[in-house]
Design an enzyme around this catalytic site. Structure first.
Site, PDB file in Angstrom:
ATOM      1  N   THR A  40     -16.045  -0.247 -13.999  1.00 46.93           N
ATOM      2  CA  THR A  40     -15.987  -1.341 -13.041  1.00 46.93           C
ATOM      3  C   THR A  40     -16.440  -2.633 -13.706  1.00 46.93           C
ATOM      4  O   THR A  40     -17.392  -2.660 -14.481  1.00 46.93           O
ATOM      5  CB  THR A  40     -16.850  -1.086 -11.779  1.00 46.93           C
ATOM      6  OG1 THR A  40     -16.836  -2.260 -10.949  1.00 46.93           O
ATOM      7  CG2 THR A  40     -18.275  -0.695 -12.122  1.00 46.93           C
ATOM      8  N   SER A  41     -15.736  -3.718 -13.387  1.00 45.07           N
ATOM      9  CA  SER A  41     -16.079  -5.016 -13.981  1.00 45.07           C
ATOM     10  C   SER A  41     -17.265  -5.651 -13.253  1.00 45.07           C
ATOM     11  O   SER A  41     -17.746  -6.718 -13.656  1.00 45.07           O
ATOM     12  CB  SER A  41     -14.864  -5.944 -13.895  1.00 45.07           C
ATOM     13  OG  SER A  41     -14.543  -6.177 -12.526  1.00 45.07           O
ATOM     14  N   GLN A  65     -15.459   2.566  -5.693  1.00 43.02           N
ATOM     15  CA  GLN A  65     -14.740   1.394  -5.166  1.00 43.02           C
ATOM     16  C   GLN A  65     -13.243   1.712  -5.066  1.00 43.02           C
ATOM     17  O   GLN A  65     -12.472   0.933  -4.526  1.00 43.02           O
ATOM     18  CB  GLN A  65     -14.936   0.187  -6.082  1.00 43.02           C
ATOM     19  CG  GLN A  65     -16.375  -0.264  -6.202  1.00 43.02           C
ATOM     20  CD  GLN A  65     -16.544  -1.305  -7.279  1.00 43.02           C
ATOM     21  OE1 GLN A  65     -16.346  -2.504  -7.053  1.00 43.02           O
ATOM     22  NE2 GLN A  65     -16.886  -0.861  -8.474  1.00 43.02           N
ATOM     23  N   HIS A  96     -14.406   0.886  -0.466  1.00 42.50           N
ATOM     24  CA  HIS A  96     -13.292  -0.007  -0.142  1.00 42.50           C
ATOM     25  C   HIS A  96     -12.150   0.699   0.567  1.00 42.50           C
ATOM     26  O   HIS A  96     -11.044   0.170   0.628  1.00 42.50           O
ATOM     27  CB  HIS A  96     -12.782  -0.687  -1.428  1.00 42.50           C
ATOM     28  CG  HIS A  96     -13.821  -1.599  -2.015  1.00 42.50           C
ATOM     29  ND1 HIS A  96     -13.820  -1.945  -3.349  1.00 42.50           N
ATOM     30  CD2 HIS A  96     -14.895  -2.209  -1.472  1.00 42.50           C
ATOM     31  CE1 HIS A  96     -14.861  -2.738  -3.592  1.00 42.50           C
ATOM     32  NE2 HIS A  96     -15.529  -2.910  -2.470  1.00 42.50           N
ATOM     33  N   TYR A 125       0.827  -1.216   0.000  1.00 46.72           N
ATOM     34  CA  TYR A 125       0.000   0.000   0.000  1.00 46.72           C
ATOM     35  C   TYR A 125       0.860   1.265   0.000  1.00 46.72           C
ATOM     36  O   TYR A 125       0.453   2.298  -0.536  1.00 46.72           O
ATOM     37  CB  TYR A 125      -1.025  -0.039   1.144  1.00 46.72           C
ATOM     38  CG  TYR A 125      -2.138  -1.005   0.796  1.00 46.72           C
ATOM     39  CD1 TYR A 125      -2.122  -2.318   1.258  1.00 46.72           C
ATOM     40  CD2 TYR A 125      -3.128  -0.643  -0.112  1.00 46.72           C
ATOM     41  CE1 TYR A 125      -3.090  -3.234   0.862  1.00 46.72           C
ATOM     42  CE2 TYR A 125      -4.093  -1.546  -0.511  1.00 46.72           C
ATOM     43  CZ  TYR A 125      -4.070  -2.839  -0.032  1.00 46.72           C
ATOM     44  OH  TYR A 125      -5.022  -3.735  -0.448  1.00 46.72           O
TER      45      TYR A 125
END
Ligand code: APR
Length: 229
Positions: free
Chosen positions: A170-171, A85, A103, A52
């Site tokens: 987005t998928s 997201q 998220h 991260y």
């Protein structure tokens, strides 16, 4: 008129931030179980923090693109709520004022004891042993696979009361986020902007098979022309 905008990694792609599920995506280069699960944080804490830190350093070096900026223009004409997201802060840096991160957020860290007890992080590097005021070790403010999504209820409320939704990049493969579109009132118009649009069975759907940087401004202009009072 209230517009909900639901975004994924694709809206930040043209800012130079990798998406997840394509051949050069993040999950092609890192195993989710090594960097994005609670178990990984216990077993491989420094590796997770390094991952991260690397993503945070990347986000800090990027800028919002025309898609993020078009959503700021949209907000000048309608009541707009962005549900993302993404953990980057490109919506905020472009100027969107109401952004819900499902998220988490890469520019914050959180307590290990309480999922919403966050602290901002200056710069890109989280040191391994920094602690939250509550005494617990800090961790990235990111929802890992298998963890609860604390902002989901708010996102559902925004979706239920939306008069129109724009879905960008987005998928729709990660739940519960992907289930949001099914909380729209029946017949609510949905615009889906994605060069490889995922299958979506809704009764009032318009698909724009274009990159976000051209597709979002196009939809924004159309909505202003069509609905502007
Ligand atoms: N413009 C618009 N959409 C794009 C672009 C672009 N320039 N480039 C790619 N896309 C689309 C892809 O076609 C795909 O449908 O963006 C989508 C990206 O899908 P994913 O990589 O799966 O990203 P996302 O849907 O945001 O992933 C959801 O998964 O790993 C977790 O927590 C992570 O929030 C993430 C979640």
């Amino acid at each position: 008129m209230k517009i909900a905008v639901f975004t994924g990694a694709g809206i930040s792609r043209e800012s130079g931030i990798a998406t997840f599920r394509n051949s050069s995506g993040l999950w092609a280069n890192y195993r989710i179980e090594d960097v994005c699960t609670p178990e990984a944080l216990v077993r491989n804490r420094e590796g997770v923090i390094d991952f991260y830190n690397m993503r945070r350093r990347e986000v800090l070096s990027k800028e919002p693109n025309a898609a993020h900026r078009a959503l700021v223009e949209l907000e000048r004409h309608f009541e707009v709520e962005v549900i993302t997201q993404n953990i980057d802060d490109l919506h905020e840096r472009a100027g969107s004022t109401r952004v819900t991160h499902l998220h988490g957020e890469i520019r914050k860290l959180r307590s290990s004891l309480s999922e919403l007890a966050t602290v901002p992080i200056e710069g890109w590097e989280q040191k391994y042993d920094t602690r939250h005021p509550d005494g617990s070790l800090l961790r990235p403010f990111v929802v890992f696979f298998g963890e609860s999504v604390p902002m989901l209820e708010r996102a559902i409320e925004v979706t239920r009361t939306a008069d129109l939704m724009i879905v960008v990049g987005t998928s729709l493969q990660v739940y519960p986020a992907a289930s949001l579109v099914y909380y729209l009132r029946p017949g609510t118009p949905v615009y889906l902007i994605d060069p490889h649009a995922p299958a979506l069975s809704l009764d009032n759907l318009q698909i724009i098979r274009e990159p976000a940087s051209t597709g979002v401004p196009k939809v924004v202009d159309e909505l202003i022309d069509k609905y502007q009072l």
